[in-house]
Write a protein that holds these residues in place. Structure first.
Motif, short mmCIF file in Angstrom:
data_model
loop_
_atom_site.label_atom_id
_atom_site.label_comp_id
_atom_site.label_asym_id
_atom_site.label_seq_id
_atom_site.Cartn_x
_atom_site.Cartn_y
_atom_site.Cartn_z
N ASP A 8 5.30 10.84 -4.20
CA ASP A 8 6.53 11.50 -4.64
C ASP A 8 6.70 12.84 -3.91
O ASP A 8 7.80 13.17 -3.44
CB ASP A 8 6.51 11.72 -6.15
CG ASP A 8 6.64 10.42 -6.92
OD1 ASP A 8 7.12 9.43 -6.34
OD2 ASP A 8 6.24 10.39 -8.09
N TYR A 9 5.61 13.60 -3.85
CA TYR A 9 5.68 14.89 -3.15
C TYR A 9 6.03 14.70 -1.68
O TYR A 9 6.87 15.42 -1.13
CB TYR A 9 4.35 15.63 -3.30
CG TYR A 9 4.23 16.82 -2.36
CD1 TYR A 9 5.19 17.81 -2.34
CD2 TYR A 9 3.13 16.94 -1.50
CE1 TYR A 9 5.09 18.89 -1.47
CE2 TYR A 9 3.02 18.01 -0.63
CZ TYR A 9 4.00 18.98 -0.62
OH TYR A 9 3.91 20.05 0.24
N LEU A 10 5.40 13.73 -1.04
CA LEU A 10 5.68 13.48 0.38
C LEU A 10 7.16 13.20 0.62
O LEU A 10 7.75 13.69 1.59
CB LEU A 10 4.87 12.28 0.88
CG LEU A 10 3.37 12.49 1.12
CD1 LEU A 10 2.72 11.17 1.48
CD2 LEU A 10 3.14 13.51 2.23
N ARG A 11 7.75 12.43 -0.28
CA ARG A 11 9.16 12.09 -0.08
C ARG A 11 10.05 13.31 -0.28
O ARG A 11 10.99 13.54 0.51
CB ARG A 11 9.58 10.97 -1.04
CG ARG A 11 10.87 10.27 -0.62
CD ARG A 11 11.08 9.00 -1.42
NE ARG A 11 11.55 9.30 -2.75
CZ ARG A 11 12.84 9.49 -3.04
NH1 ARG A 11 13.76 9.42 -2.11
NH2 ARG A 11 13.21 9.72 -4.28
N LEU B 161 0.86 -1.17 0.00
CA LEU B 161 0.00 0.00 0.00
C LEU B 161 0.90 1.23 0.00
O LEU B 161 1.96 1.23 0.62
CB LEU B 161 -0.91 0.00 1.23
CG LEU B 161 -1.78 -1.25 1.41
CD1 LEU B 161 -2.45 -1.22 2.77
CD2 LEU B 161 -2.81 -1.34 0.31
N SER B 162 0.49 2.28 -0.69
CA SER B 162 1.38 3.44 -0.83
C SER B 162 1.51 4.19 0.50
O SER B 162 0.61 4.18 1.34
CB SER B 162 0.84 4.39 -1.91
OG SER B 162 -0.25 5.13 -1.41
N ALA B 163 2.65 4.89 0.63
CA ALA B 163 2.87 5.71 1.83
C ALA B 163 1.80 6.78 1.95
O ALA B 163 1.40 7.15 3.06
CB ALA B 163 4.26 6.34 1.77
N ALA B 164 1.31 7.28 0.81
CA ALA B 164 0.27 8.31 0.84
C ALA B 164 -1.02 7.77 1.43
O ALA B 164 -1.67 8.41 2.27
CB ALA B 164 0.02 8.85 -0.57
N ASP B 165 -1.42 6.56 1.01
CA ASP B 165 -2.63 5.94 1.57
C ASP B 165 -2.46 5.66 3.06
O ASP B 165 -3.35 5.91 3.87
CB ASP B 165 -2.94 4.63 0.85
CG ASP B 165 -3.54 4.86 -0.53
OD1 ASP B 165 -4.17 5.92 -0.72
OD2 ASP B 165 -3.39 3.99 -1.40
N LEU B 166 -1.30 5.12 3.41
CA LEU B 166 -1.04 4.80 4.81
C LEU B 166 -1.08 6.06 5.67
O LEU B 166 -1.67 6.08 6.75
CB LEU B 166 0.33 4.13 4.94
CG LEU B 166 0.43 2.70 4.38
CD1 LEU B 166 1.89 2.30 4.24
CD2 LEU B 166 -0.30 1.72 5.29
N LEU C 41 2.29 20.79 4.57
CA LEU C 41 2.22 20.16 3.25
C LEU C 41 1.40 21.00 2.29
O LEU C 41 1.75 21.15 1.11
CB LEU C 41 1.61 18.76 3.37
CG LEU C 41 2.48 17.65 3.96
CD1 LEU C 41 1.65 16.41 4.23
CD2 LEU C 41 3.64 17.32 3.02
N ARG C 42 0.30 21.55 2.79
CA ARG C 42 -0.58 22.38 1.95
C ARG C 42 0.13 23.66 1.52
O ARG C 42 0.01 24.11 0.38
CB ARG C 42 -1.86 22.73 2.74
CG ARG C 42 -2.85 23.59 1.96
CD ARG C 42 -3.43 22.83 0.79
NE ARG C 42 -4.36 23.65 0.03
CZ ARG C 42 -3.98 24.44 -0.97
NH1 ARG C 42 -2.70 24.52 -1.33
NH2 ARG C 42 -4.87 25.17 -1.63
N GLN D 78 -3.77 20.56 -6.02
CA GLN D 78 -2.58 21.26 -6.48
C GLN D 78 -1.64 20.33 -7.24
O GLN D 78 -1.02 20.72 -8.22
CB GLN D 78 -1.83 21.87 -5.29
CG GLN D 78 -2.44 23.15 -4.76
CD GLN D 78 -2.20 24.33 -5.69
OE1 GLN D 78 -1.15 24.46 -6.29
NE2 GLN D 78 -3.20 25.19 -5.80
N LEU D 79 -1.54 19.09 -6.79
CA LEU D 79 -0.58 18.15 -7.38
C LEU D 79 -0.97 17.72 -8.79
O LEU D 79 -0.11 17.42 -9.61
CB LEU D 79 -0.44 16.91 -6.49
CG LEU D 79 0.36 17.10 -5.21
CD1 LEU D 79 0.25 15.87 -4.33
CD2 LEU D 79 1.82 17.39 -5.51
N GLY D 80 -2.27 17.72 -9.10
CA GLY D 80 -2.70 17.28 -10.42
C GLY D 80 -2.26 15.86 -10.70
O GLY D 80 -2.62 14.93 -9.97
#
Length: 562
Positions: free
Chosen positions: A269-272, A224-229, A308-309, A261-263
């Motif tokens: 990727d952004y989180l990392r 599962l992706s880090a974003a979902d987690l 983050l925002r 914003q990320l589209g």
């Protein structure tokens, strides 16, 4: 696993049957599948339909049980939503047949049977649908009021999730319509598919914290992706019930703002990049764990999401050189355009830190340095980007902690002059759209630097001329295939030439090309005709060595580093 009620294999028919209903929590991510995922699914479906014995595994489906009839989808909403839309495209095709009086009565019966089995019930008086699937708050209105009712799909004033669902419907509608053109074949298609697609269904109890399922499954090898987690963990920190419901809404609004914003950029990727701008580099597989360990309470959760925002606009602007943020500084904008051309991303964490914590002039100095490094290290040298990312991270941390940096900090990724000149002297660029843009960039910069011309690599006036042609004919009999493969794409064999002149040059002999080169407004190309009487591999090597010396003087630090 504590709290697990059931782990079983289940077909799509069983999943949607017996009055079962599914709901995507309002805080779950929006529908995000695009053509790449639809293509993969359609390829698998097409294979299923051509092989009677074949089945297709759709992966884990994680559900939280409320009463054994109603389920919350913890993981799997992208797949279930896509399959529901696929069924709706079949209903659309059947409706068109019926409305054109083709097996009208039978096709309306097929529509009712398929709708009741896989989509839900529509009240004939109110036209209110009681669907088997309820999506999140950014998606359900569009799904319920347009897709399920088979109405014309709006394409203006819709959000990203709605746009993806609309495009998904049109994609599968065109695929289905081109393959199945009778009511019987359409119905058979869904009937057969429903038994050939199967999931591993994991049902957890209402008492078991659904957010923990993500972490538990991830630990057991279900990727599962880090974003979902992270999203699910944050919502578990902000209690969704009682007096904190307004906080949940606020968190959802902030999270949605980040996604919007990320589209098309992946949130993970952004989180990392964000995390590595102020922390020691972590790879994707431990990103969630690293972030989670810093979130202890609701205050931490909100602080993270708000930052983050705030940072996401900056992150996107680094990849959009035409952003309003850079228009007041053409020199800075030029460097960002170069990095976009190079398709380099290792610097993004460093830039986040630099823009936040450096003075404007120091940040500009950093960007200019990274553009030069990227050209030497990545474009010409092709060296290991992982090593580069580690160096950038160490500089980002220095900027974060001390609010300053020096060029000396970057010395380990600044390719020295001797090595750069050697790399450039043997560099070749195959004929691709991206490579041709880079070659135009290199040759136009050399022309401008040496001859003070005004040629821009962004101009469509010039194209890349292969002096020794890619497909030599009778005029180049002395060129064997091995020589051609080794030298035709070397920089020394490439020149800028106006489009109309390039078409004329084509496969001409070098003696004939010289006359065309002499007519070019690119001085470096014009010079070729005067400087070289013949064109062979020795000429290519000689010219490329000269270009390498010129490049060394252009792409360089103007302050010495040791």
């Amino acid at each position: 696993m504590k709290g697990i009620l059931d782990t079983s294999s289940i077909t799509f028919r069983q999943l949607m049957g017996n009055g079962l209903r599914y709901e995507v929590p309002k805080f779950q991510r929006d529908y995000s599948w695009e053509e790449e995922q639809w293509d993969d699914l359609w390829f698998d479906i097409d294979a299923l339909m051509k092989n009677e014995e074949y089945e297709h595994y759709m992966g884990y489906l994680v559900l939280q049980s409320m009463d054994n009839k109603n389920f919350v989808i913890i993981d799997g909403q992208q797949r279930i939503t896509t399959l529901s839309i696929l069924v709706l495209t079949v209903l659309k095709c059947l409706t068109e047949l019926a409305e054109n009086d083709i097996e009208k009565e039978n096709n309306f019966k097929r529509i009712d049977a398929l709708r009741n089995s896989y989509i839900g019930y529509i009240d004939p008086v109110t036209l209110i649908s009681a669907n088997k699937l309820k999506l999140n708050r950014n998606s359900d209105d569009y799904y319920r009021n347009f897709l399920v009712l088979l109405k014309e799909l709006p394409q203006r004033n819709i959000n990203n999730s709605e746009r993806n669902m609309r495009n998904c419907f049109l994609y599968f509608y065109n695929k289905v319509k081109n393959v199945y053109n009778t009511g019987e074949s359409l119905a058979q298609f869904i009937d057969s598919l429903a038994d050939k697609l199967f999931f591993t269904r994991i049902v957890v109890s209402d008492e078991f914290n659904a957010y923990k399922v993500f972490e538990t499954l991830n630990a057991r090898g279900v990727q599962l992706s880090a974003a979902d987690l992270l999203k699910n963990y944050l919502f578990s920190v902000i209690d969704a019930t009682g007096p904190h419901s307004s906080e949940l809404d606020e968190l959802e609004n902030l999270w949605t703002g980040i996604i919007d914003q990320l589209g098309s950029v992946k949130l993970e990727d952004y989180l990392r990049y964000y995390w590595n701008s102020k922390n020691k580099t972590v790879r994707k597989n431990i990103l969630f764990k690293a972030i989670r360990n810093n979130i202890k309470n609701r205050s931490d959760a909100f602080s993270l999401v708000r930052e983050l925002r705030e940072t996401v606009e900056l992150f996107m602007a680094f990849q959009e050189p035409d952003s309003e943020l850079w228009k007041s500084d053409p020199e800075l904008q030029k460097c960002l355009k170069e990095l976009e051309l190079f398709q380099i991303k290792q610097h993004l964490s460093l830039f986040i830190s630099g823009k936040k914590y450096l003075k404007d002039e120091d940040f500009k100095r950093l960007v200019k340095a990274i553009s030069v490094i990227s050209f030497r290290y990545n474009v010409i040298g092709g060296y290991n980007p992982n090593n580069q990312e580690d160096i950038y991270n160490s500089v980002a941390l220095k900027i974060y902690n001390k609010k300053k940096f020096t060029l000396q900090d970057l010395k380990d990724v600044y390719v020295d002059d001797r090595k750069f000149e050697n790399d450039f002297s043997t560099k070749a660029f195959k004929n691709t759209t991206r490579n041709n843009k880079i070659v135009k960039y290199i040759l136009s910069n050399i022309d401008r630097h040496i001859y003070n011309s005004d040629i821009s690599y962004e101009s469509d006036l010039f194209t890349i001329e292969h002096i020794m042609p890619e497909n030599p004919g009778e005029n180049w009999k002395n060129i064997d295939s091995e020589t051609l493969n080794r030298y035709v794409y070397r920089i020394g064999n490439l020149a800028l030439l106006e489009k109309n002149l390039n078409k004329k040059a084509s496969n001409m002999s070098y003696a004939e090309k010289k006359g065309i080169f002499a007519r070019s407004s690119c001085i470096e190309t014009k010079k070729i005709a005067k400087q070289y009487d013949d064109w062979d591999i020795n000429t290519i090597i000689e010219r490329q060595k000269i270009l390498a010396k010129q490049a060394k003087a252009i792409w360089k630090f103007h302050s010495k580093i040791s």
